[in-house]
Motif scaffolding. Structure first.
Motif, PDB file in Angstrom:
ATOM      1  N   CYS A 173       0.837  -1.203   0.000  1.00 16.80           N
ATOM      2  CA  CYS A 173       0.000   0.000   0.000  1.00 16.80           C
ATOM      3  C   CYS A 173       0.870   1.250   0.000  1.00 16.80           C
ATOM      4  CB  CYS A 173      -0.915   0.011   1.209  1.00 16.80           C
ATOM      5  SG  CYS A 173      -0.058  -0.138   2.785  1.00 16.80           S
ATOM      6  N   LYS A 174       0.354   2.274  -0.643  1.00 13.34           N
ATOM      7  CA  LYS A 174       0.979   3.598  -0.682  1.00 13.34           C
ATOM      8  C   LYS A 174       2.358   3.590  -1.330  1.00 13.34           C
ATOM      9  CE  LYS A 174      -1.554   5.542   3.234  1.00 13.34           C
ATOM     10  NZ  LYS A 174      -1.472   6.203   4.547  1.00 13.34           N
ATOM     11  N   SER A 175       3.394   3.201  -0.596  1.00 11.09           N
ATOM     12  CA  SER A 175       4.753   3.400  -1.083  1.00 11.09           C
ATOM     13  C   SER A 175       5.258   2.247  -1.949  1.00 11.09           C
ATOM     14  CB  SER A 175       5.718   3.580   0.100  1.00 11.09           C
ATOM     15  OG  SER A 175       7.032   3.770  -0.364  1.00 11.09           O
ATOM     16  N   LYS A 176       5.900   2.617  -3.053  1.00 11.25           N
ATOM     17  CA  LYS A 176       6.611   1.660  -3.891  1.00 11.25           C
ATOM     18  C   LYS A 176       8.119   1.897  -3.804  1.00 11.25           C
ATOM     19  CE  LYS A 176       2.976   1.391  -7.449  1.00 11.25           C
ATOM     20  NZ  LYS A 176       2.716   1.507  -8.909  1.00 11.25           N
ATOM     21  N   VAL A 177       8.522   2.751  -2.874  1.00 15.73           N
ATOM     22  CA  VAL A 177       9.914   3.195  -2.791  1.00 15.73           C
ATOM     23  C   VAL A 177      10.701   2.294  -1.835  1.00 15.73           C
ATOM     24  CG1 VAL A 177      11.461   5.086  -2.185  1.00 15.73           C
ATOM     25  CG2 VAL A 177       9.268   5.562  -3.312  1.00 15.73           C
ATOM     26  N   ILE A 178      11.763   1.691  -2.344  1.00 13.76           N
ATOM     27  CA  ILE A 178      12.646   0.862  -1.527  1.00 13.76           C
ATOM     28  C   ILE A 178      13.875   1.689  -1.178  1.00 13.76           C
ATOM     29  CG2 ILE A 178      14.022  -1.253  -1.426  1.00 13.76           C
ATOM     30  CD1 ILE A 178      12.181  -2.439  -3.534  1.00 13.76           C
ATOM     31  N   ALA A 179      14.058   1.956   0.099  1.00 13.76           N
ATOM     32  CA  ALA A 179      15.189   2.762   0.556  1.00 13.76           C
ATOM     33  C   ALA A 179      16.450   1.914   0.609  1.00 13.76           C
ATOM     34  CB  ALA A 179      14.888   3.366   1.927  1.00 13.76           C
ATOM     35  N   HIS A 180      16.860   1.471  -0.558  1.00 11.89           N
ATOM     36  CA  HIS A 180      18.039   0.597  -0.658  1.00 11.89           C
ATOM     37  C   HIS A 180      18.520   0.667  -2.102  1.00 11.89           C
ATOM     38  CE1 HIS A 180      20.720  -2.631   0.524  1.00 11.89           C
ATOM     39  NE2 HIS A 180      20.140  -2.726   1.707  1.00 11.89           N
ATOM     40  N   SER A 181      19.692   0.083  -2.365  1.00 10.89           N
ATOM     41  CA  SER A 181      20.240   0.093  -3.722  1.00 10.89           C
ATOM     42  C   SER A 181      19.989  -1.216  -4.456  1.00 10.89           C
ATOM     43  CB  SER A 181      21.746   0.392  -3.687  1.00 10.89           C
ATOM     44  OG  SER A 181      22.388  -0.487  -2.793  1.00 10.89           O
ATOM     45  N   TYR A 182      19.404  -2.210  -3.778  1.00  8.69           N
ATOM     46  CA  TYR A 182      18.965  -3.436  -4.438  1.00  8.69           C
ATOM     47  C   TYR A 182      17.805  -4.014  -3.650  1.00  8.69           C
ATOM     48  CZ  TYR A 182      21.963  -5.772  -0.930  1.00  8.69           C
ATOM     49  OH  TYR A 182      22.548  -6.195   0.249  1.00  8.69           O
ATOM     50  N   CYS A 183      17.150  -5.026  -4.196  1.00 14.73           N
ATOM     51  CA  CYS A 183      15.957  -5.585  -3.561  1.00 14.73           C
ATOM     52  C   CYS A 183      16.334  -6.540  -2.433  1.00 14.73           C
ATOM     53  CB  CYS A 183      15.091  -6.291  -4.611  1.00 14.73           C
ATOM     54  SG  CYS A 183      14.305  -5.158  -5.764  1.00 14.73           S
ATOM     55  N   GLU A 184      16.758  -5.978  -1.345  1.00 17.25           N
ATOM     56  CA  GLU A 184      17.070  -6.762  -0.156  1.00 17.25           C
ATOM     57  C   GLU A 184      15.775  -7.219   0.503  1.00 17.25           C
ATOM     58  OE1 GLU A 184      18.320  -8.018   3.745  1.00 17.25           O
ATOM     59  OE2 GLU A 184      16.921  -6.389   3.308  1.00 17.25           O
ATOM     60  N   PHE A 185      15.725  -8.432   0.960  1.00 17.78           N
ATOM     61  CA  PHE A 185      14.492  -9.044   1.451  1.00 17.78           C
ATOM     62  C   PHE A 185      13.796  -8.192   2.509  1.00 17.78           C
ATOM     63  CE2 PHE A 185      12.285 -11.869   4.461  1.00 17.78           C
ATOM     64  CZ  PHE A 185      11.390 -12.486   3.603  1.00 17.78           C
ATOM     65  N   MET A 186      14.499  -7.817   3.551  1.00 26.09           N
ATOM     66  CA  MET A 186      13.882  -7.076   4.648  1.00 26.09           C
ATOM     67  C   MET A 186      13.432  -5.677   4.206  1.00 26.09           C
ATOM     68  SD  MET A 186      13.728  -9.102   7.198  1.00 26.09           S
ATOM     69  CE  MET A 186      13.342  -7.973   8.526  1.00 26.09           C
ATOM     70  N   ALA A 187      14.192  -5.056   3.301  1.00 25.23           N
ATOM     71  CA  ALA A 187      13.823  -3.718   2.820  1.00 25.23           C
ATOM     72  C   ALA A 187      12.508  -3.755   2.055  1.00 25.23           C
ATOM     73  CB  ALA A 187      14.933  -3.154   1.935  1.00 25.23           C
ATOM     74  N   VAL A 188      12.253  -4.843   1.298  1.00 25.95           N
ATOM     75  CA  VAL A 188      11.007  -4.968   0.547  1.00 25.95           C
ATOM     76  C   VAL A 188       9.859  -5.338   1.472  1.00 25.95           C
ATOM     77  CG1 VAL A 188       9.835  -6.192  -1.323  1.00 25.95           C
ATOM     78  CG2 VAL A 188      12.259  -5.614  -1.545  1.00 25.95           C
ATOM     79  N   VAL A 189      10.106  -6.246   2.395  1.00 25.33           N
ATOM     80  CA  VAL A 189       9.053  -6.701   3.309  1.00 25.33           C
ATOM     81  C   VAL A 189       8.509  -5.543   4.150  1.00 25.33           C
ATOM     82  CG1 VAL A 189       8.636  -8.117   5.380  1.00 25.33           C
ATOM     83  CG2 VAL A 189       9.788  -9.108   3.394  1.00 25.33           C
ATOM     84  N   LYS A 190       9.347  -4.586   4.482  1.00 24.98           N
ATOM     85  CA  LYS A 190       8.915  -3.446   5.296  1.00 24.98           C
ATOM     86  C   LYS A 190       7.844  -2.607   4.613  1.00 24.98           C
ATOM     87  CE  LYS A 190      13.165  -2.907   8.002  1.00 24.98           C
ATOM     88  NZ  LYS A 190      14.365  -2.071   8.256  1.00 24.98           N
TER      89      LYS A 190
END
Length: 318
Positions: A173-190
């Motif tokens: 919901c809402k955000s599609k922005v990953i505050a990382h430089s690659y799709c790290e598991f925990m960064a996406v799950v958040k």
């Protein structure tokens, strides 16, 4: 605590936006230079290792065959993240498709587990070579080496295949922005708007068990090696035996030091470590081992060093 799902606009994203290193956007262009240099060295170094071992029959031994597997793993691991990361730093191309993000996540985490497994396989090879030298070739036959390599690959695939499926089923919901430089598991799950406790627990359990068991058995192997070396009648023979393990110990320390730091800070720091520091370390973790492994083995391993020097001398003479 997440707000009720009824108050949110849930969606299955078609794409995410990777920010790179939040807080250091003004330095992205400059940070890309050392990252690109390290990636280039990783590709050239690991390709050279693969080519040397393939073309020299004298290097078709268990230690070097496992090194081949490690070099291939390093190539896949670094290539899974670095080209996209450089595109973000240099061109601001942060958009990544949802499926591509899940694929990147799988490759990064599964090949990291494979790298750890190949370190364990190489430790076992050193144990057999030093503690049971007369049975080395009979224990580590070509078929057994292939079986060990297949088991390491299967472990990484089996235990980390659920990651993209678990994330793919989550509502966002809402955000599609990953505050990382690659799709790290925990960064996406958040970014998910659901209870992710089970998903996080699975990832934490699998990563912890694989890492802890590999480190435990590597330590056990070197403990047995050290005991055998201490019992050798000749001090020179003992030092020579340990010398064959030096390069392996170096790359293990590089890999697990950065891995443990990244793993612990991402899950337990709770903001005590600045986000940009964590992301830089996470990037270094994907680059430093693949960059240093061929250099360390090239410098510390006599057969590879001699093969490289012979190749250089041959080129000059031609």
């Amino acid at each position: 605590m997440q707000p009720p799902a009824s108050n949110l606009s849930l969606f299955s994203p078609s794409a995410f936006l990777l920010l790179g290193i939040p807080g250091l956007e003004s330095l992205h262009t400059w940070l890309a230079l050392p990252f690109f240099s390290m990636y280039l060295m990783a590709v050239l170094g690991n390709c050279s290792i693969l080519l040397l071992i393939k073309t020299d029959p004298r290097l078709h031994q268990p230690m070097y065959l496992f090194l081949c597997m490690l070099s291939f793993t390093d190539l896949v691991l670094s290539t899974s993240a670095l080209p996209k990361m450089l595109a973000i730093f240099w061109f601001g191309a942060g958009h990544i498709g949802f499926s591509a993000c899940l694929a990147q996540m799988f490759f990064i985490h599964s090949f990291t587990a494979m790298e750890s497994g190949f370190f364990l396989a190489m430790a076992f090879d050193r144990y057999v070579a030093i503690c049971k030298p007369l049975r080395h070739t009979s224990i580590l036959t070509g078929a057994r080496i292939a079986t060990i390599g297949g088991a390491v690959v299967a472990r990484g695939v089996v235990f980390f295949s659920p990651h993209p499926f678990l994330v793919g089923q989550l509502p966002f919901c809402k955000s599609k922005v990953i505050a990382h430089s690659y799709c790290e598991f925990m960064a996406v799950v958040k970014l998910a708007c659901a209870d992710t406790a089970i998903t996080k627990a699975y990832s934490l359990t699998v990563a912890s068990l694989i890492g802890a068991l590999d480190v435990l058995f590597i330590a056990l192997s070197y403990g047995l090696i050290l005991r055998t070396v201490c019992r050798l009648p000749s001090k020179q023979a003992g030092l020579k035996a340990l010398g064959t393990c030096a390069s392996h110990i170096c790359v293990i320390l590089v890999f697990y030091t950065t891995a443990v730091f990244t793993f612990l800070t991402h899950r337990f720091s709770h903001g005590s470590i600045p986000r940009h520091v964590h992301i830089v370390i996470a990037n270094v973790y994907l680059l430093v081992p693949p960059t240093l492994n061929p250099i360390i083995y090239g410098v510390r391993t006599k057969q590879i060093r001699e093969r490289v020097l012979w190749g250089l001398h041959f080129q000059k003479s031609v």
